[in-house]
Write an enzyme that holds these catalytic residues in place. Structure first.
Site, PDB file in Angstrom:
ATOM      1  N   TYR A   5      -6.280  -0.726  -6.935  1.00  0.00           N
ATOM      2  CA  TYR A   5      -5.716  -1.999  -6.422  1.00  0.00           C
ATOM      3  C   TYR A   5      -5.080  -1.867  -5.035  1.00  0.00           C
ATOM      4  O   TYR A   5      -4.951  -0.785  -4.516  1.00  0.00           O
ATOM      5  CB  TYR A   5      -4.820  -2.697  -7.437  1.00  0.00           C
ATOM      6  CG  TYR A   5      -3.559  -2.053  -7.949  1.00  0.00           C
ATOM      7  CD1 TYR A   5      -2.945  -0.963  -7.373  1.00  0.00           C
ATOM      8  CD2 TYR A   5      -2.941  -2.614  -9.082  1.00  0.00           C
ATOM      9  CE1 TYR A   5      -1.777  -0.445  -7.882  1.00  0.00           C
ATOM     10  CE2 TYR A   5      -1.761  -2.099  -9.602  1.00  0.00           C
ATOM     11  CZ  TYR A   5      -1.196  -1.018  -8.996  1.00  0.00           C
ATOM     12  OH  TYR A   5      -0.043  -0.512  -9.509  1.00  0.00           O
ATOM     13  N   GLU A   6      -4.764  -3.005  -4.463  1.00  0.00           N
ATOM     14  CA  GLU A   6      -4.295  -3.096  -3.061  1.00  0.00           C
ATOM     15  C   GLU A   6      -5.310  -2.467  -2.106  1.00  0.00           C
ATOM     16  O   GLU A   6      -4.927  -1.817  -1.130  1.00  0.00           O
ATOM     17  CB  GLU A   6      -2.929  -2.411  -2.881  1.00  0.00           C
ATOM     18  CG  GLU A   6      -1.839  -2.857  -3.815  1.00  0.00           C
ATOM     19  CD  GLU A   6      -1.583  -4.344  -3.767  1.00  0.00           C
ATOM     20  OE1 GLU A   6      -2.001  -5.002  -2.801  1.00  0.00           O
ATOM     21  OE2 GLU A   6      -0.974  -4.863  -4.720  1.00  0.00           O
ATOM     22  N   GLY A   7      -6.569  -2.704  -2.372  1.00  0.00           N
ATOM     23  CA  GLY A   7      -7.627  -2.121  -1.532  1.00  0.00           C
ATOM     24  C   GLY A   7      -8.069  -0.805  -2.135  1.00  0.00           C
ATOM     25  O   GLY A   7      -7.335   0.189  -2.069  1.00  0.00           O
TER      26      GLY A   7
ATOM     27  N   GLN B 127      -9.651   1.862   1.981  1.00  0.00           N
ATOM     28  CA  GLN B 127      -8.616   2.500   2.811  1.00  0.00           C
ATOM     29  C   GLN B 127      -9.270   3.407   3.855  1.00  0.00           C
ATOM     30  O   GLN B 127      -8.869   3.429   5.024  1.00  0.00           O
ATOM     31  CB  GLN B 127      -7.668   3.337   1.945  1.00  0.00           C
ATOM     32  CG  GLN B 127      -6.983   2.594   0.815  1.00  0.00           C
ATOM     33  CD  GLN B 127      -6.081   1.476   1.311  1.00  0.00           C
ATOM     34  OE1 GLN B 127      -5.457   1.589   2.370  1.00  0.00           O
ATOM     35  NE2 GLN B 127      -6.035   0.371   0.577  1.00  0.00           N
TER      36      GLN B 127
ATOM     37  N   ARG C 153       0.816  -1.221   0.000  1.00  0.00           N
ATOM     38  CA  ARG C 153       0.000   0.000   0.000  1.00  0.00           C
ATOM     39  C   ARG C 153       0.847   1.268   0.000  1.00  0.00           C
ATOM     40  O   ARG C 153       0.516   2.242  -0.684  1.00  0.00           O
ATOM     41  CB  ARG C 153      -0.958  -0.019   1.196  1.00  0.00           C
ATOM     42  CG  ARG C 153      -2.130  -0.919   0.928  1.00  0.00           C
ATOM     43  CD  ARG C 153      -3.056  -1.137   2.104  1.00  0.00           C
ATOM     44  NE  ARG C 153      -4.151  -2.005   1.646  1.00  0.00           N
ATOM     45  CZ  ARG C 153      -5.156  -2.429   2.406  1.00  0.00           C
ATOM     46  NH1 ARG C 153      -5.236  -2.060   3.684  1.00  0.00           N
ATOM     47  NH2 ARG C 153      -6.095  -3.201   1.899  1.00  0.00           N
TER      48      ARG C 153
END
Lengths: 596, 596
Positions: free
Chosen positions: B439-441, B446, B295
């Site tokens: 992406y990555e959440g 977040q 992240r």
């Protein structure tokens, strides 16, 4: 694959209930535009958009246009769709019946344009550009030019283009190098290179009527020496038949971020024969007729892409199940709840929805000013319509395309990773919507037009008319307690706008850099204030319908709730714009140009 | 064609002057990281980014990856560039020397990562994913897994991947269907389909180490039954040599909006042999090690794309001549002035510049917390570093990617129509930057992580640490009159953040929908407040240098001016976020889910 369903219920609400288009049209002598006819046009337009144009949107993006030996081939299905479009008379909806048009209100054509553009923006630009050419020739052309060309443009037998940009000049048209050499027969030989010509070459129609800015040999430098010419791809014989190929050719088509199915051409003019449109050296004025027409059309594109992106994001959010609602499972029999139950997803949807509904109403309201300007018998009404359009054209062009783009981005976000995948279509809406912020005058140029030109024109008459419009609405609704949150919101925005205007008068005249530096914030303030007025009107309309016990209560209740979201979550930005505006130009310009 | 010049002066300012990285590193026992070595790494990293990675960025986007018979071919030049990259030891900059890494601070690796990602985001993801795999195995793997795999990942001989997403689940990993069948030899047979696997298959390295989430047969449903497995593309013999091809294959590669040169794969696992990483059913914890690592890396991508877009927009604005400055011609000998003299162009440039400079400093500051967490001998310092990182990881992931994307859009806008043309490269920055918000959440996730998890953890300890950090800065700078505009700005933002926190405590605990509805506004408030603190520190540093009569006065003066722009034109948004936040969830959720 994305889908599209024309938002007919909302369009009818705006056209019939909010604007009373049938009544307004009748006042203007457009008596054909009855409620029934308006509905029939909307229904048939929706079918065309949903069944003919939308299915070839994503494939058209993937395939793009192809240039071979100077010939541009549009994607599969575009020729057939264009035939259906023109045979249905869609290109001439609001055009003069004298040239084969249907003479219906521009307001209605705007609603159809929204559907067509939402379903397939790249396709819709082919007939869209013809409208600009039609407007310029009908206002500035000779009788002969009108006779030869307008019926063809109205029926879509031929298409039109606008040729302004050259490699070294876009915004600054004073730098144009394309030259026009007078010929003994009264025509001109045009030579030069034009770029970014949308629909500049294609296989949809046998002829293309290019409107070209060029400088007549001997004319002054700068914008005062620019003339407008009509340069057909094939010369037109006096009987209207096609003659020889003219000296204009497509050198290349651009590889772009989006609108792949619209051919964006480099056009090379090599002694092409053209005829003057309007007066010599007065070409910019004639061109601005097209530009203003086109700018409202581009504003509509921003709205349209937001609408289709919103529809697909809403459908996905109802369908995609991930996690559980925070207040407990909503769909216990399913492994997870639909993501529409997540407040942050709802926030993104509400932003897009409030934008699309408010933007639509304000755009159609503005289009009705265009009808009034064109058809009112009352000079004062025409002046008022022209003034309001003058203010709102740059405001809507910039705000609706900025926010339209942002809406497509937010709706793409709702898809998560699937929004980044081409097959799902969401990323195409983002790429297509992006151009609307740039062409027909980049949005920064719109803000300059508003602040530098429109506010000051005629001693500020248009701005006074805008404030008067707001004040009348506030006065008319003063006693309405249920409307108070909206009238309070509008009054607050009006106060912010007034404060900003005063700041501008105090600081922008003495230092033009101040006016330019805050122009974007000022434009947003104007947009938000006009949207606050629009929502006040929409909510008042919905409340009145509910009070009368309308069948369709849910629609009106949702309209009021969406209007409240505008108040609580969108309108408060006016304070930020005022704060930034008051900082003036100094913080922007403090770092020297050489240090960038 | 766009260009890239690593912003070494600003990087050195942040690393040496603002953070005192050599001093901080020495305190952590990272004594190799002297000022000279840091500069040497920056210089060499810049060369790699500018000369090797950037030239293949635009061609790589055009060419994309190709899948044929299960084999993915990366674009021309990528293999050679990857060889140069790994031979230079760039993949192991901050890795453990025990596995061949250089043991340098993460903070320095972040600066290198920014250059690499700015120059070529799609390329940088290949080694980038290896870092996540390295982190997960080094923290959770067995000694045997570490011995066999870590040196290869550190040296870049092999690469790594993260396999979370399946067609029906992304954010909600509890729904994972991929299953792991225990084998008699202690390994597992993995079967299932994973999608969106970045760098999932390629031709850069002979082996790929997939880290895969799957459910062991008989494990509980939901997130409590998920385990993490290491599944190499080719089985690894005990001596480290490659064995048989494992049962994992690339079914297709996605056609995406951007990062075309990175292969995003559908990976089919058909009884592939894997070994457990960490404890059974505790796979999510191990995966989150990778996620948190990733992240901050994604936050960096947002910053990086903004930086390269800014550089090119600034160069274009200095070079492109259109119209005249409003206060009179600036370049009388030229037919028009450079557009950098137009205040609205300057506004867009200043937004991107203030974002890039402030974002860089805050990101590197946060990376230094990662170094402290990893290497400090002081438990209290480690806890403080972990708390601050916990808060800042979601904040930076969301804010830097949102604003990074917006910056690329604004910089593209400066190019006018030329920004929409692929050959100029600006539209690629927009398309590439777009994925970082997803992406990555996704960024909404977040915000939920911040509000729903990070604030409440350990009785709010991390939030208290954050406020304490700000209060210490305010106290330390209280007597500094020249810093007052910034400390006033910071104090104001802190007050807004506190007010928002109190609102959240009063309304979010009783109704989780309230917390979720305002999470995005709260995250932005936190980001702006931390940036206000960052700018206070940057300006204090610059003022101190000027007071000592620095040679490079222009750099420090511009830093202060950019800091002032942040105060006048960016920071005032905190008030809007508070206003929206206080509206709570009701306006967002009022329209029923069925009405979307």
């Amino acid at each position: 694959m994305p889908s599209y369903k024309a938002p007919l219920r909302d369009m009818r609400f705006v056209l019939h209930e909010y604007l009373d288009l049938p009544g307004e049209a009748a006042k203007l002598g457009l008596t054909d535009a009855t409620a029934d006819l308006i509905d029939a046009v909307l229904e048939e337009g929706a079918k065309l958009a949903e069944e003919v144009l939308q299915p070839i949107n994503l494939p058209g993006d993937r395939q793009g246009c192809r240039l071979e030996n100077g010939v541009v081939t549009t994607p599969d299905g575009f020729k057939e769709a264009y035939k259906t479009y023109t045979e249905g008379g869609w290109g001439g909806l609001a055009s003069d019946p004298a040239y084969g048009g249907q003479g219906l209100p521009r307001t209605l054509a705007t609603a159809f344009g929204e559907m067509s553009s939402a379903a397939n923006m790249a396709f819709s630009m082919y007939p869209g550009l013809s409208h600009g050419a039609y407007a310029a020739i009908s206002l500035h052309g000779t009788d002969e030019q009108k006779r030869l060309v307008l019926p063809k443009l109205v029926q879509g037998v031929w298409t039109g283009t606008m040729n302004l940009t050259e490699p070294h000049c876009g915004t600054d048209l004073g730098l144009i190098k394309t030259r026009a050499e007078p010929q003994s027969d009264g025509t001109y030989a045009i030579t030069g290179t034009k770029i970014f010509i949308s629909a500049g070459e294609h296989d949809l129609a046998p002829n293309i009527v290019h409107l070209v800015l060029a400088r007549i040999k001997g004319s002054p430098e700068g914008v005062k020496g620019i003339s407008l010419f009509m340069v057909p791809k094939f010369l037109i014989k006096p009987d209207g038949a096609l003659g020889a190929r003219n000296g204009v050719s497509c050198g290349s088509i651009e590889h772009k971020m989006g609108i792949h199915a619209n051919s964006t051409c480099v056009l090379n003019y090599d002694g092409a024969i053209g005829t003057l449109v309007g007066e010599a050296d007065k070409g910019l004025r004639a061109m601005f007729t097209m530009m203003n027409e086109a700018r409202l059309g581009v504003a509509m594109q921003g709205l349209a892409q937001a609408e289709i992106a919103y529809q697909n994001a809403a459908a996905y959010a109802r369908d995609r199940r991930q996690g559980r609602a925070l207040t407990g499972p909503k769909e216990k029999d399913k492994p997870a709840d639909a993501i529409i139950h997540h407040p942050d997803v709802r926030r993104m949807l509400m932003n897009a929805r409030a934008f699309a509904e408010g933007g639509r109403a304000l755009l159609y309201w503005t289009a009705l000013r265009a009808d009034q300007l064109a058809a009112s018998k009352d000079a004062a009404a025409r002046e008022m319509a022209e003034d309001l359009m003058g203010i709102l054209t740059p405001v809507l062009k910039a705000y609706l395309t900025d926010m339209g783009f942002q809406s497509t981005v937010a709706c793409q976000q709702i898809y998560g990773g699937h929004g980044y995948i081409a097959e799902n279509g969401m990323e195409q809406f983002v790429r297509d919507a992006r151009i609307a912020m740039i062409y027909e005058g980049a949005n920064g140029v719109q803000a300059l037009d508003l602040v530098g030109r429109k506010l000051a024109a005629n001693g500020g008459r248009a701005l006074l008319a805008t404030f008067a419009q707001i004040d009348k609405l506030l006065k008319d609704t003063a006693g309405n307690a249920s409307l108070k949150p909206w009238t309070d919101g509008l009054a607050g925005a009006r106060k912010d706008l007034e404060e900003a205007t005063q700041w501008l008068m105090a600081n922008g005249m003495s230092n033009p850099d101040n006016a330019a530096a805050v122009s974007n914030d000022y434009l947003y303030l104007m947009a938000l204030t006009m949207l606050a007025a629009t929502w006040t009107g929409l909510v008042a309309t919905a409340q009145a319908k509910l009070a009368k016990g309308a069948d369709d209560a849910l629609f009106y209740e949702n309209k009021i709730k969406t209007g409240r979201y505008f108040l609580t979550n969108i309108l408060p930005a006016t304070g930020l714009h005022v704060a930034r505006l008051k900082a003036g130009s100094e913080p922007l310009l403090a770092v020297p140009a050489e240090s960038f």
